[in-house]
Structure formats: structure tokens, C-alpha cells
Design a protein around this motif. Structure first.
Motif, short mmCIF file in Angstrom:
data_model
loop_
_atom_site.label_atom_id
_atom_site.label_comp_id
_atom_site.label_asym_id
_atom_site.label_seq_id
_atom_site.Cartn_x
_atom_site.Cartn_y
_atom_site.Cartn_z
N GLN A 68 15.54 -60.73 -31.67
CA GLN A 68 16.03 -59.36 -31.80
C GLN A 68 17.56 -59.32 -31.71
O GLN A 68 18.13 -59.73 -30.70
CB GLN A 68 15.45 -58.48 -30.69
CG GLN A 68 15.91 -57.03 -30.72
CD GLN A 68 15.31 -56.25 -31.87
OE1 GLN A 68 14.11 -56.29 -32.09
NE2 GLN A 68 16.14 -55.53 -32.60
N ASN A 246 13.40 -51.28 -33.74
CA ASN A 246 14.23 -51.40 -32.53
C ASN A 246 15.71 -51.15 -32.83
O ASN A 246 16.48 -50.83 -31.92
CB ASN A 246 14.07 -52.78 -31.91
CG ASN A 246 12.71 -52.98 -31.26
OD1 ASN A 246 11.93 -52.04 -31.13
ND2 ASN A 246 12.41 -54.21 -30.87
N GLN A 247 16.08 -51.32 -34.09
CA GLN A 247 17.47 -51.08 -34.50
C GLN A 247 17.70 -49.62 -34.91
O GLN A 247 18.82 -49.26 -35.28
CB GLN A 247 17.84 -52.00 -35.67
CG GLN A 247 17.90 -53.47 -35.29
CD GLN A 247 18.16 -54.36 -36.49
OE1 GLN A 247 17.34 -54.45 -37.40
NE2 GLN A 247 19.30 -55.01 -36.51
N ALA A 273 7.11 -49.86 -30.09
CA ALA A 273 8.09 -49.79 -31.17
C ALA A 273 8.64 -48.37 -31.31
O ALA A 273 9.84 -48.18 -31.55
CB ALA A 273 7.46 -50.24 -32.48
N ALA A 276 11.12 -47.85 -28.52
CA ALA A 276 12.36 -48.60 -28.78
C ALA A 276 13.18 -47.93 -29.88
O ALA A 276 14.41 -47.87 -29.80
CB ALA A 276 12.02 -50.03 -29.19
N TYR A 277 12.49 -47.41 -30.88
CA TYR A 277 13.18 -46.70 -31.96
C TYR A 277 13.92 -45.48 -31.41
O TYR A 277 15.09 -45.25 -31.73
CB TYR A 277 12.16 -46.27 -33.02
CG TYR A 277 12.69 -45.24 -33.99
CD1 TYR A 277 13.59 -45.59 -34.99
CD2 TYR A 277 12.29 -43.90 -33.90
CE1 TYR A 277 14.08 -44.64 -35.88
CE2 TYR A 277 12.78 -42.95 -34.78
CZ TYR A 277 13.67 -43.33 -35.77
OH TYR A 277 14.17 -42.38 -36.64
N ALA A 280 16.98 -46.42 -29.51
CA ALA A 280 18.07 -46.82 -30.41
C ALA A 280 18.76 -45.59 -31.00
O ALA A 280 19.99 -45.55 -31.12
CB ALA A 280 17.53 -47.71 -31.53
#
Length: 307
Positions: A68, A246-247, A273, A276-277, A280
Motif C-alpha cells: 500500500q 484506500n487512496q 475498504a 479506508a476510502y 482517505a
């Protein structure tokens, strides 16, 4: 590590000579798992080592590929130190930051907006250089190019691309990629796929897609996920999509949803996910950036170039 493994690390894999004061053993550059006392021993051992070397080299590549990244290739704004968002406009062009040729910095629209409010003179928000006009802009870009600034070189490649001069575009894009410009790798991948300015080569295209993804290029990462899915390699597909999510790349979340519905990703993985999204996305927000969205008239086109 066992004593036997330590001992194996200290001898030539071909002739068995140990490392000593006047003999330096060098690692196999591909697999990094065996050592040789010289090129002749490496050549002699090649037939025995080839299969294991190829397997280990692929494993090492995957370790790097599926790691990652800390963020995207945009990085943080050098003024507010907040990650630059992955947002794009309807044409797919970045619309959350602008590149300034004077200092070669990518500045977020929030800081551009704040600078516009506080200063009547049109200057770079970072280095305070007055905005150049016409020929001065070109001169500034040429200076950055002469200094081997990868971003400036990528800009030259982009101009050749717009003109349809693919040979010159490839030349400069390749130079920018060698200098570490991540988007240049992404563009090279497309040029190799389409045979633009270079002979078509899918192997090299995938290499540059992977280099871009490793460097934090979320769209390259997303594209790799789509390609892996089309090839039926769903484990790799999901790994790529999770990294892109994640980005902060929304399209990756949509694809992960489809993977979840098709049974390629677990409920827990999909939920993680999504969280994490959102983290971000939240990490890229600031009052200044929200104000810039509400007041686009302050963001004069002279205030840098979208990149």
C-alpha cells in the motif's frame, strides 16, 4: 534465520568459495537469494538457478506491487501539508490542484483560493514569483527542463502529445519517467499499448502500469485491477482495487461492490475498504478547499496549470 541459511549466504552458490577479505560475494540482482564470487560462476550456475530465480523474482515483484503506497502520486500540498485529492472533472482532468512552473510545485485549490483572497498581485502561492506572461512562461519552463525537472519534462511531453508528435512525446515522456515522474510511467504504458511513437509492446506497457501503481498512481492501480478481473485473476484484482480505494478513488469502491456481489471479496474486506476510502477522502478536506469549491471565480486560469 538458521545457521545453515547464514552459512549459505556467505558462500558462492556455484563454486562454494566463502566470503573473505579479498573475495566479495554479490547477490543475484533478480532474486536476491543467492550470492556469487564472480560473473563466471553466475553464468555456470544459471541453468540450475534459473527456475528458482524466476519464481523468487516474481514473488519480490509482487511484494513491491501490492504494498500500500503512503498516498497518491500527487502527494501533499506543500503549503497546507494536506494530501491532494484525487478529484477530476467530467473530462477526467485533475481539478483539485494546479502545477506552478516557477517552483514546480503542485498547490491545492484551497491554498490557491486563500492566496487569491489575501493578495491582489498575482504571484505563486508558494514561492511568491509573479506570474509570467507569454514568452516568459515558456522561458521559465525551459529553465526547469534544462535543470532536468521531471515535471517540466513531462509538460514538454504533454505538449508534443497534444500536437500528435508521438515520437518526440515518447522521448520526453521516457525521460520524465526515468527522472521519477509517476504519471509519465502511466502515459508510457498507453503509448506502448497503442504503438504511439514506439513499437507496440504489451510487456513494457504492463511494466510501466505497475511502476505507476507502485508510485501511487491510483488510476493505474485501478486499471490493473480491471485488467486482472478481465483475466479472471480475481485475487489480484481485489488487491489492486482495495489499494485504490484506500487512496480515495471512488471508482475502485464501485468495482469492489461488484466483486462483493460476485463473491470475490468478503463482507469484512469490503467494509474495511469502505472505511479506508472514507478516511482517505476526509484526510483531503479543509475549510479552504471547501470554500474554493464554492467560489471557483477566484481561481483564475492564470493561477497555475491543472496537471
Amino acid at each position: 534465520m538458521s545457521a545453515a541459511a547464514d552459512e549459505a549466504d556467505e558462500i558462492c552458490a556455484s563454486c562454494g568459495i566463502p566470503a573473505c577479505d579479498d573475495i566479495t560475494l554479490k547477490l543475484c540482482t533478480a532474486c536476491k537469494s543467492v550470492r556469487y564470487c564472480g560473473i563466471e560462476c553466475q553464468r555456470k550456475h544459471r541453468s540450475q538457478h534459473k527456475r528458482a530465480c524466476k519464481k523468487r523474482a516474481a514473488e519480490l515483484r509482487d511484494e513491491i506491487l501490492f504494498r500500500q503506497p503512503e498516498g497518491t502520486h500527487f502527494g501533499d500540498c506543500p503549503i497546507c501539508f494536506i494530501p491532494i485529492s484525487t478529484g477530476t472533472d467530467e473530462d477526467g482532468n485533475m481539478n483539485t490542484a494546479a502545477h506552478y512552473p516557477c517552483c514546480s510545485k503542485m498547490i491545492c485549490k484551497g491554498c490557491i483560493y486563500e492566496s487569491a483572497l489575501q493578495n491582489t498581485e498575482e504571484k505563486c502561492p508558494f514561492c511568491r514569483t509573479p506570474f509570467p506572461e507569454g514568452a516568459d512562461t515558456e522561458s521559465m519552463l525551459k529553465k526547469r527542463e534544462a535543470a532536468n525537472d521531471p515535471h517540466a519534462i513531462r509538460g514538454v511531453a504533454g505538449r508534443f502529445l497534444k500536437e500528435g508528435n508521438f515520437i518526440e512525446c515518447f522521448k520526453y515522456m521516457n525521460q520524465a519517467a526515468k527522472g521519477g515522474h509517476i504519471d509519465a510511467h502511466y502515459q508510457l504504458a498507453h503509448m506502448y499499448v497503442n504503438g504511439e511513437g514506439v513499437e507496440q509492446d504489451m510487456k513494457k506497457a504492463f511494466y510501466h502500469w505497475e511502476e505507476a501503481a507502485i508510485g501511487g498512481h491510483h488510476i493505474a492501480r485501478f486499471g490493473l485491477g480491471l485488467m486482472e478481473g478481465n483475466l479472471g485473476r480475481h485475487e489480484s484484482q481485489v488487491k489492486h482495487l482495495i489499494i485504490a480505494a484506500n487512496q480515495g478513488w471512488g471508482a475502485a469502491v464501485e468495482q469492489l461492490k461488484m466483486c462483493y456481489e460476485e463473491g470475490h471479496v468478503s463482507k469484512d474486506e469490503f467494509a474495511a475498504a469502505l472505511r479506508a476510502y472514507q478516511r482517505a477522502i476526509d484526510a483531503t478536506k479543509s475549510p479552504q478547499r471547501e470554500a474554493a469549491k464554492r467560489n471557483p471565480e477566484f481561481l483564475n486560469v492564470k493561477r497555475g496549470n491543472n496537471s
